[in-house]
Write a protein that holds these residues in place. Structure first.
Motif, PDB file in Angstrom:
ATOM      1  N   ALA A  13       0.976  -1.189  -0.011  1.00  8.54           N
ATOM      2  CA  ALA A  13      -0.040   0.032   0.071  1.00  8.54           C
ATOM      3  C   ALA A  13       0.902   1.227  -0.065  1.00  8.54           C
ATOM      4  CB  ALA A  13      -0.825   0.025   1.116  1.00  8.54           C
ATOM      5  N   ARG A  14       2.083   1.186   0.817  1.00 10.14           N
ATOM      6  CA  ARG A  14       2.609   2.540   0.807  1.00 10.14           C
ATOM      7  C   ARG A  14       3.539   2.468  -0.541  1.00 10.14           C
ATOM      8  NH1 ARG A  14       3.495   0.174   5.963  1.00 10.14           N
ATOM      9  NH2 ARG A  14       5.581  -0.856   5.239  1.00 10.14           N
ATOM     10  N   SER A  15       3.937   1.464  -1.179  1.00  5.32           N
ATOM     11  CA  SER A  15       4.701   1.726  -2.313  1.00  5.32           C
ATOM     12  C   SER A  15       3.664   2.041  -3.626  1.00  5.32           C
ATOM     13  CB  SER A  15       5.276   0.214  -2.809  1.00  5.32           C
ATOM     14  OG  SER A  15       6.184  -0.283  -1.884  1.00  5.32           O
ATOM     15  N   LEU A  16       2.408   1.738  -3.383  1.00  8.35           N
ATOM     16  CA  LEU A  16       1.434   2.262  -4.517  1.00  8.35           C
ATOM     17  C   LEU A  16       1.194   3.448  -4.235  1.00  8.35           C
ATOM     18  CD1 LEU A  16      -0.696   1.407  -6.597  1.00  8.35           C
ATOM     19  CD2 LEU A  16      -2.342   0.837  -4.785  1.00  8.35           C
ATOM     20  N   ARG A  40       3.727   3.337   9.886  1.00 13.33           N
ATOM     21  CA  ARG A  40       4.501   3.907   8.767  1.00 13.33           C
ATOM     22  C   ARG A  40       3.458   4.523   7.902  1.00 13.33           C
ATOM     23  NH1 ARG A  40       8.156  -1.624   7.764  1.00 13.33           N
ATOM     24  NH2 ARG A  40       9.547  -1.323   9.556  1.00 13.33           N
ATOM     25  N   ILE A  41       3.720   6.120   7.580  1.00 12.01           N
ATOM     26  CA  ILE A  41       2.639   6.784   6.904  1.00 12.01           C
ATOM     27  C   ILE A  41       3.160   6.671   5.531  1.00 12.01           C
ATOM     28  CG2 ILE A  41       1.664   9.178   6.832  1.00 12.01           C
ATOM     29  CD1 ILE A  41       0.911   7.536   9.431  1.00 12.01           C
ATOM     30  N   PRO A  42       2.024   6.706   4.829  1.00 14.98           N
ATOM     31  CA  PRO A  42       2.365   6.580   3.145  1.00 14.98           C
ATOM     32  C   PRO A  42       2.287   8.123   2.564  1.00 14.98           C
ATOM     33  CG  PRO A  42       0.116   5.867   3.569  1.00 14.98           C
ATOM     34  CD  PRO A  42       0.786   6.023   4.985  1.00 14.98           C
ATOM     35  N   ALA A  43       2.676   8.078   1.441  1.00 14.58           N
ATOM     36  CA  ALA A  43       2.711   9.357   0.790  1.00 14.58           C
ATOM     37  C   ALA A  43       1.238   9.868   0.723  1.00 14.58           C
ATOM     38  CB  ALA A  43       3.497   9.255  -0.501  1.00 14.58           C
ATOM     39  N   GLY A  44       0.864  11.177   0.213  1.00 10.08           N
ATOM     40  CA  GLY A  44      -0.320  11.814  -0.017  1.00 10.08           C
ATOM     41  C   GLY A  44      -1.012  11.894   1.413  1.00 10.08           C
TER      42      GLY A  44
END
Length: 246
Positions: A13-16, A40-44
């Motif tokens: 999910a983070r990579s996507l 771990r917080i994803p982008a966006g």
């Protein structure tokens, strides 16, 4: 601009989210359940916390313009996946389920399949006395009624349920190395490894260590997937799906 809801909490999910952040034609919202204390917080854009079941998710979708949903939750987050599939159907929003491939045994592995946590617990008395338990903090309670066995319980956060009477809690987050896993199992004189078939590289080292040490692995099967618009096995497949006509 296309808006994508990513139901996340996994490395995929983070990579996507990171890949989609580079696309000016796509806006993303990543949703985390909030069960891990320091996620771990994803982008966006990120929202943290549950929706309140299938009805709550459907209501959120109706009040937030979403063009497509990517369910990239953990392979064992069965309730969230079921809720997502039903909410997507009700709101007529296309859904893809992103699931990394399962682990499969290789020569030298001694795997004992179990359909669920209760079945895994039932196998243990005949396999050994010292158990390495890596089933996530929410699944530990299924092993609390085995007082004759000693457990090494590894989780990211402390379990909110009762631990087995004879247990040691180890808080750690992968990735782990094979050498470190071998040393850990030897130090605790582990007889049996219990894990869920999560797949991926983050925690696969324990399987290599068990193989090298000749330790049997109780492998818990994944829950079945509900009907979805599509299922893909990696981030590249999810990106292709998002950018297709569907």
């Amino acid at each position: 601009m296309q808006r994508i809801l990513i139901l996340g909490g996994t490395g995929e999910a983070r990579s996507l989210a990171a890949a989609l952040a580079e696309d000016p034609a796509i806006d993303t919202v990543s949703s985390l359940a909030g069960r891990v204390r320091d996620p771990r917080i994803p982008a966006g854009v990120v929202r943290i916390g549950g929706f309140g079941g299938e009805g709550g998710l459907a209501e959120w979708l109706q009040h937030n313009r979403v063009d497509a949903i990517v369910d990239a939750t953990h392979p064992f987050a069965a309730r969230m996946t079921e809720n997502a599939a039903e909410a997507a159907r009700r709101c007529r929003i296309p859904l893809v389920v992103l699931r990394r491939p399962e682990w499969t045994p290789t020569p030298g592995d001694d795997w004992r399949p179990a359909r669920d946590l209760a079945a895994a617990a039932a196998l243990l008395p005949d396999l050994g006395a010292r158990i390495f338990l890596t089933v996530g903090r929410q699944g530990v309670g299924a092993f609390a009624d085995l007082p004759a066995l000693r457990f090494l319980v590894r989780a990211i956060d402390p379990p909110a349920v009762d631990l087995p009477a004879r247990s040691t809690l180890l808080l750690a987050r992968g990735p782990f190395t094979v050498s470190a896993e071998i040393a850990l199992m030897q130090r605790h004189q582990i007889d049996v490894l219990v894990t869920k078939n999560s797949g991926g590289d983050q925690t696969a080292a324990k399987l290599h260590a068990a193989r090298d040490l000749g330790i049997p692995v109780v492998m818990i099967d994944r829950p079945p997937l509900p009907r979805a618009s599509a299922t893909v096995g990696d981030v590249a497949g999810a990106l292709d799906w998002i950018r297709s006509d569907r």
